[in-house]
Motif scaffolding. Sequence first.
Motif, PDB file in Angstrom:
ATOM      1  N   VAL A   1       2.367  -2.255   8.360  1.00  0.00           N
ATOM      2  CA  VAL A   1       0.907  -2.218   8.444  1.00  0.00           C
ATOM      3  C   VAL A   1       0.377  -2.805   7.138  1.00  0.00           C
ATOM      4  N   THR A   2      -0.610  -3.692   7.241  1.00  0.00           N
ATOM      5  CA  THR A   2      -1.132  -4.339   6.051  1.00  0.00           C
ATOM      6  C   THR A   2      -2.646  -4.495   6.165  1.00  0.00           C
ATOM      7  N   CYS A   3      -3.239  -5.069   5.139  1.00  0.00           N
ATOM      8  CA  CYS A   3      -4.688  -5.295   5.129  1.00  0.00           C
ATOM      9  C   CYS A   3      -4.982  -6.570   4.364  1.00  0.00           C
TER      10      CYS A   3
ATOM     11  N   VAL B   1       0.672  -4.824  12.143  1.00  0.00           N
ATOM     12  CA  VAL B   1      -0.744  -4.487  12.315  1.00  0.00           C
ATOM     13  C   VAL B   1      -1.496  -4.881  11.049  1.00  0.00           C
ATOM     14  N   VAL B   2      -2.600  -5.601  11.226  1.00  0.00           N
ATOM     15  CA  VAL B   2      -3.388  -6.115  10.104  1.00  0.00           C
ATOM     16  C   VAL B   2      -4.806  -5.559  10.174  1.00  0.00           C
ATOM     17  N   ASP B   3      -5.224  -4.865   9.112  1.00  0.00           N
ATOM     18  CA  ASP B   3      -6.569  -4.313   8.932  1.00  0.00           C
ATOM     19  C   ASP B   3      -6.846  -3.149   9.892  1.00  0.00           C
ATOM     20  N   VAL B   4      -6.973  -1.978   9.321  1.00  0.00           N
ATOM     21  CA  VAL B   4      -7.283  -0.769  10.096  1.00  0.00           C
ATOM     22  C   VAL B   4      -8.384  -0.024   9.359  1.00  0.00           C
ATOM     23  N   ALA B   5      -9.493   0.197  10.023  1.00  0.00           N
ATOM     24  CA  ALA B   5     -10.628   0.862   9.388  1.00  0.00           C
ATOM     25  C   ALA B   5     -10.389   2.363   9.256  1.00  0.00           C
TER      26      ALA B   5
ATOM     27  N   ALA C   1       2.207  -2.831   3.296  1.00  0.00           N
ATOM     28  CA  ALA C   1       2.060  -3.925   2.335  1.00  0.00           C
ATOM     29  C   ALA C   1       0.577  -4.151   2.094  1.00  0.00           C
ATOM     30  N   ILE C   2       0.192  -4.290   0.824  1.00  0.00           N
ATOM     31  CA  ILE C   2      -1.207  -4.549   0.497  1.00  0.00           C
ATOM     32  C   ILE C   2      -1.273  -5.677  -0.524  1.00  0.00           C
ATOM     33  N   PRO C   3      -2.412  -6.353  -0.628  1.00  0.00           N
ATOM     34  CA  PRO C   3      -2.556  -7.416  -1.632  1.00  0.00           C
ATOM     35  C   PRO C   3      -2.289  -6.906  -3.042  1.00  0.00           C
ATOM     36  N   PHE C   4      -1.853  -7.814  -3.905  1.00  0.00           N
ATOM     37  CA  PHE C   4      -1.426  -7.471  -5.257  1.00  0.00           C
ATOM     38  C   PHE C   4      -2.491  -6.700  -6.028  1.00  0.00           C
TER      39      PHE C   4
END
Length: 257
Positions: A55-57, A26-30, A80-83
Motif C-alpha cells: 500500500v502506498t501514497c 493499492v495507491v492512495d487511501v483517504a 511504501a511512502i515518498p522519501f
Amino acid sequence: MLPTIHLVKTRLVNTYVVEYPDRLLVVDVAYKYHRVVLGFIEDELKREISDVAWVTCSHDDPDHIGGVQDLAELCDACIAIPFAAHAPIRKFLHDPYGPLHRLKTSIRELFRLRAWAMYFNPFRDNSSHHQTRYQGDKTSLDESSDSSNSTTRFRADVRLTHRQLFPDFDDWQVIHTPGHSWDSCCFFHAGTQSLLSGDTLLGSGKQNRLVVPAIYSNRRHMERTLTTLQMLDIQTVYPGHGSQMSGNSVLAQVVVE
C-alpha cells in the motif's frame, strides 16, 4: 503480464487498485476510507484481502495517506511512502516557504464552490455500499483494529526515491514530482504508458483536459515537474481527483497558471 488499474472513487480521493494475477498494489487511501477499498477488493474484484502486497501514497495529505496504514495492517501488507512524506524537516529544507504558499492557496480554494462540491457533498461518495457491506460482513474487523483510532506510530517499510522501481512491482517507476507539495510522487508504468498522478495532475471533466492543482507549495517546482513528466511517454493519466484522461498529447495542454 500487464496490470489492470481499477478506480475506487470516494468523496475524498481516487484510490487505485493495481491488479496482477498474484498480487495487488493499492495507491492512495483517504482517512477512514480503507474499508471502502477493502469492500471493493472483495465485492468487485473477488480477491482476498491478503492479495494486497503493498500500500502506498502519492504524498502525505490526509486524503491520500490517512487510510494507508489501516489498510496495510488489515491486509498484512507492506507500506511504501515518498522519501519526504511525514518528514517535515526534509520538506522545510527543500522548500522553506512551501507551507505558506499552500496555506494561502488552500484558503483561496476553500471559498470556491467546487471545493464544497468535492469534499462536503454527502451524495458524492458512490462507493459507500462497499463500506457498509464490508463492515457488516466482516465483524471481526471492528473499529478497534484501526490504527487511526490509536496511538500507533505511522510505519513505513520503504521510503521511495526518484526513478526508483517500486518494490515487488518493478514495472512501475517512482517519479518525484514536487509542486503541490515537496514530497509528491507519481507512479509511471512504461508498458501501458500509464501515470498515477496523485495531486500533481488533476482531471477536469468540465474542461476535458488535465490541469495542475489549485493548491500548491511552489510554482517553480510545479513547472519543472511538468517538464519532467512531458519527457515520459504517457498515454493515460489516472489523477488523484477528477477524471481519467487519455490521448497521444494528454500533457500538451497542461500549463502552470
